[in-house]
Design a protein around this motif. Structure first.
Motif, PDB file in Angstrom:
ATOM      1  N   MET A 247      98.643 -83.867 -29.169  1.00 31.71           N
ATOM      2  CA  MET A 247      98.785 -85.190 -30.150  1.00 31.71           C
ATOM      3  C   MET A 247      99.339 -85.827 -30.060  1.00 31.71           C
ATOM      4  N   GLN A 248     100.258 -86.095 -28.865  1.00 41.06           N
ATOM      5  CA  GLN A 248     101.099 -87.309 -28.162  1.00 41.06           C
ATOM      6  C   GLN A 248      99.657 -87.648 -27.259  1.00 41.06           C
ATOM      7  N   VAL A 249      99.134 -86.839 -26.323  1.00 42.54           N
ATOM      8  CA  VAL A 249      97.746 -86.919 -25.566  1.00 42.54           C
ATOM      9  C   VAL A 249      97.014 -87.717 -25.992  1.00 42.54           C
ATOM     10  N   SER A 250      96.546 -86.984 -27.804  1.00 40.33           N
ATOM     11  CA  SER A 250      95.102 -87.453 -28.205  1.00 40.33           C
ATOM     12  C   SER A 250      94.938 -88.914 -28.641  1.00 40.33           C
ATOM     13  N   LEU A 251      96.083 -89.309 -28.992  1.00 40.88           N
ATOM     14  CA  LEU A 251      96.360 -90.952 -29.678  1.00 40.88           C
ATOM     15  C   LEU A 251      96.796 -91.158 -28.543  1.00 40.88           C
ATOM     16  N   SER A 252      96.453 -91.463 -27.655  1.00 41.59           N
ATOM     17  CA  SER A 252      96.679 -92.327 -26.295  1.00 41.59           C
ATOM     18  C   SER A 252      96.281 -92.870 -25.639  1.00 41.59           C
ATOM     19  N   GLY A 253      96.073 -94.243 -25.373  1.00 46.39           N
ATOM     20  CA  GLY A 253      95.689 -94.691 -24.640  1.00 46.39           C
ATOM     21  C   GLY A 253      95.060 -95.136 -22.745  1.00 46.39           C
ATOM     22  N   GLU A 254      93.959 -95.888 -22.011  1.00 44.95           N
ATOM     23  CA  GLU A 254      93.972 -95.472 -20.926  1.00 44.95           C
ATOM     24  C   GLU A 254      94.979 -95.954 -20.034  1.00 44.95           C
ATOM     25  N   ASP A 255      95.722 -96.390 -20.879  1.00 46.65           N
ATOM     26  CA  ASP A 255      97.093 -96.909 -20.342  1.00 46.65           C
ATOM     27  C   ASP A 255      97.922 -96.283 -20.733  1.00 46.65           C
ATOM     28  N   GLY A 256      98.214 -95.351 -21.045  1.00 40.16           N
ATOM     29  CA  GLY A 256      99.152 -93.970 -21.586  1.00 40.16           C
ATOM     30  C   GLY A 256      99.720 -94.508 -22.383  1.00 40.16           C
ATOM     31  N   LYS A 257      99.862 -95.624 -23.165  1.00 39.84           N
ATOM     32  CA  LYS A 257     100.677 -96.076 -24.326  1.00 39.84           C
ATOM     33  C   LYS A 257     100.023 -95.545 -26.036  1.00 39.84           C
ATOM     34  N   THR A 258     100.841 -95.077 -26.989  1.00 40.50           N
ATOM     35  CA  THR A 258     100.863 -94.332 -27.983  1.00 40.50           C
ATOM     36  C   THR A 258     100.277 -95.256 -28.910  1.00 40.50           C
ATOM     37  N   TYR A 259      99.492 -95.489 -29.733  1.00 39.19           N
ATOM     38  CA  TYR A 259      98.791 -96.563 -30.434  1.00 39.19           C
ATOM     39  C   TYR A 259      98.287 -95.670 -31.926  1.00 39.19           C
ATOM     40  N   GLY A 260      98.721 -94.641 -32.132  1.00 36.36           N
ATOM     41  CA  GLY A 260      98.346 -93.934 -33.547  1.00 36.36           C
ATOM     42  C   GLY A 260      99.758 -92.498 -33.822  1.00 36.36           C
ATOM     43  N   THR A 261     100.127 -92.245 -34.881  1.00 37.18           N
ATOM     44  CA  THR A 261     101.098 -91.333 -34.778  1.00 37.18           C
ATOM     45  C   THR A 261     100.674 -90.513 -35.627  1.00 37.18           C
ATOM     46  N   PRO A 262     100.268 -89.144 -35.449  1.00 36.59           N
ATOM     47  CA  PRO A 262      99.727 -87.815 -36.145  1.00 36.59           C
ATOM     48  C   PRO A 262     100.481 -88.233 -37.896  1.00 36.59           C
ATOM     49  N   PHE A 263      99.548 -87.866 -38.805  1.00 34.70           N
ATOM     50  CA  PHE A 263      99.515 -87.696 -40.030  1.00 34.70           C
ATOM     51  C   PHE A 263      99.230 -85.594 -40.581  1.00 34.70           C
ATOM     52  N   TYR A 264      99.208 -85.267 -40.063  1.00 32.02           N
ATOM     53  CA  TYR A 264      98.999 -83.793 -39.890  1.00 32.02           C
ATOM     54  C   TYR A 264      97.647 -83.896 -38.544  1.00 32.02           C
ATOM     55  N   GLY A 265      97.826 -82.456 -37.893  1.00 29.70           N
ATOM     56  CA  GLY A 265      96.962 -82.113 -37.160  1.00 29.70           C
ATOM     57  C   GLY A 265      95.864 -80.638 -37.005  1.00 29.70           C
ATOM     58  N   GLU A 266      95.112 -80.536 -36.927  1.00 31.24           N
ATOM     59  CA  GLU A 266      94.163 -79.652 -37.290  1.00 31.24           C
ATOM     60  C   GLU A 266      93.842 -78.645 -35.788  1.00 31.24           C
ATOM     61  N   SER A 267      93.389 -77.440 -35.107  1.00 33.08           N
ATOM     62  CA  SER A 267      92.928 -77.141 -34.463  1.00 33.08           C
ATOM     63  C   SER A 267      91.429 -75.383 -35.046  1.00 33.08           C
ATOM     64  N   SER A 268      90.959 -74.987 -34.078  1.00 34.31           N
ATOM     65  CA  SER A 268      90.142 -73.768 -35.245  1.00 34.31           C
ATOM     66  C   SER A 268      90.423 -72.455 -34.152  1.00 34.31           C
ATOM     67  N   ILE A 269      90.365 -71.509 -35.711  1.00 34.31           N
ATOM     68  CA  ILE A 269      90.598 -70.215 -35.022  1.00 34.31           C
ATOM     69  C   ILE A 269      89.760 -69.214 -35.715  1.00 34.31           C
TER      70      ILE A 269
END
Length: 449
Positions: free
Chosen positions: A132-154
């Motif tokens: 989640m941290q990685v997916s909400l980061s920019g190319e510069d490595g900074k954080t631009y979002g904080t997750p409310f909820y997440g999902e994957s697939s099963i």
């Protein structure tokens, strides 16, 4: 006890510089700000729960009034894009997904959150699952979002049907094993399909599960040089496998079936297996579900990769020109924090907790009890997702079930119509991919210049 993720290196770096940056952000947020803020968000049930809890808890504790604008998904995406791209500042905070965050960050539409994240002692960024941290980061490595909820697939399957047929689901199935099982359980009950898979057009419908199959079978939409690869043997193999599986052992009228239709099929006993979002498990195990306690859950099927589940999150992001940064962060911190999850569990119900983002959620006894059938496999699916390297070769843009570029919504949608037509038997997979390759080549050329 589920393991927690170690703190990423970029967290350590951010901590070293956060002090000076926070002062600057704080000054920006004080300019003309009132004790209120404007929030634009998607109208899903968990967001509505948050809206109902805000006044009595967040506003009461902080004195900050929140003005919500709530819209359906397609509408909210367009409203956010227009407001943030123009930097009009109409909304301080908005719900964005991990698809938009890197793109919006690159366009300088979002406020970097690192100065707040690492100064807020109660936020516990190290508790947020690393993907989640990685997916909400920019190319510069900074954080631009904080997750409310997440999902994957099963992969979800009927334990009782498998038991009656003398079949056993592997703990970590391959797609070939799933295809064999689908043939075995098809027709186990009247009108029961062996498996339900999305076939409905849409970059967020059929393309999402199909792309995870492509990834694990060695394919990719684009190679690292932006060469379109939809005509590669690996992409062709995965697409033919998916189309053949749903045509031979899937639900009737699969080309019109998306998440909602497959959820209904599984709930009503019309499918023995279903590969889709982890979010579906909560509905299958709901108190009034006819199949409650009859479902088994295993990781997304694989071939060449160790995992293949997708990654998706609705997250909170702050518009860069917001003049209300301090209040905006107070809200984001509250709405993404551990204490908010506990609040939802106690006041709304533990099944309604916006899970999928924090390791600590999966250690709460009450949550474990309500989600006992699926919480571990859900946690593991998210924890193992790798949005930077989801396949067997380097990618030019992040994303598991999508390609993280602005053009993908249009490209993915157009390709989805070709794939759906193949599922419906209106054209061959070869024809569908020939047309799709040409569409992808046009997009790829833009990035090769």
């Amino acid at each position: 006890m589920l393991r927690q993720n170690s703190t990423p290196l970029r967290v350590v770096v951010a901590l070293a510089v956060a002090g000076g940056l926070l002062t600057a952000c704080g000054d920006e947020g004080d300019e003309g700000s009132e004790n209120s803020l404007s929030v634009l968000m998607v109208d899903n049930p968990q967001m509505i729960d948050l809206q109902k809890l805000t006044a009595e808890h967040f506003t009461k504790d902080t004195g900050v009034k929140v003005d919500f604008t709530v819209m359906p998904e397609n509408e909210v995406r367009e409203e956010i894009r227009k407001d943030f791209s123009n930097q009009s500042g109409k909304y301080d905070v908005a719900t964005v997904s991990n698809y938009e965050v890197p793109i919006y960050a690159k366009n300088r539409w979002l406020h970097a959150l690192d100065p707040f994240v690492y100064q807020d002692k109660g936020f516990a960024p190290e508790d947020i699952l690393t993907p989640m941290q990685v997916s909400l980061s920019g190319e510069d490595g900074k954080t631009y979002g904080t997750p409310f909820y997440g999902e994957s697939s099963i992969l979800m399957y009927r334990k009782d049907i498998f038991a009656k047929a003398g079949l056993k689901m592997p703990a970590n199935p391959t797609w070939d094993e799933v295809a064999e099982l689908a043939a075995e359980v098809e027709g186990a009950e009247k009108g029961m399909a062996g498996i339900c898979l999305r076939g409905l057009p849409g970059w967020g419908e059929v393309i999402a599960p199909l792309t995870t199959v492509v990834n694990t079978m060695g394919g990719t939409w684009f190679d690292e040089d932006w060469q379109a690869r939809l005509d590669s043997p690996e992409f062709e193999k995965a697409t033919k496998f998916y189309v053949d599986l749903v045509r031979e052992h899937g639900e009737p009228d699969a080309a019109r079936s998306g998440y909602a239709e497959c959820l209904n099929n599984m709930t009503q006993g019309k499918a023995a297996m279903w590969y889709d979002a982890t979010a579906g498990a909560g509905s299958l195990e709901a108190d009034r579900s006819p199949v409650k306690d009859r479902i088994g859950y295993v990781p997304a099927p694989v071939e060449k990769t160790r995992s293949s589940g997708w990654l998706y999150t609705w997250a909170w992001a702050m518009q860069k020109v917001s003049g209300n940064a301090e209040n905006a962060w107070k809200f984001i911190s509250w709405a993404s924090g551990k204490e908010y999850e506990e609040l939802v569990g106690k006041e709304v119900g533990w099944a309604n907790v916006p899970a999928g983002k924090r390791a600590s959620t999966y250690e709460i006894p009450e949550y474990q009890q309500d989600a006992k059938e699926f919480y571990e496999v859900t946690h593991d699916a998210i924890d193992k997702a790798d949005p930077r390297n989801p396949g067997v070769q380097q990618r030019p843009a992040p994303g598991i079930q999508f390609v993280g570029i602005p053009e993908f919504t249009d490209l993915g949608t157009k390709v989805s119509h070709e794939i759906s037509a193949a599922i419906a038997g209106k054209q061959s997979v070869d024809d569908a991919l020939t047309k799709s390759q040409k569409l992808a080549e046009k997009v790829g050329r833009k990035y090769q210049r």
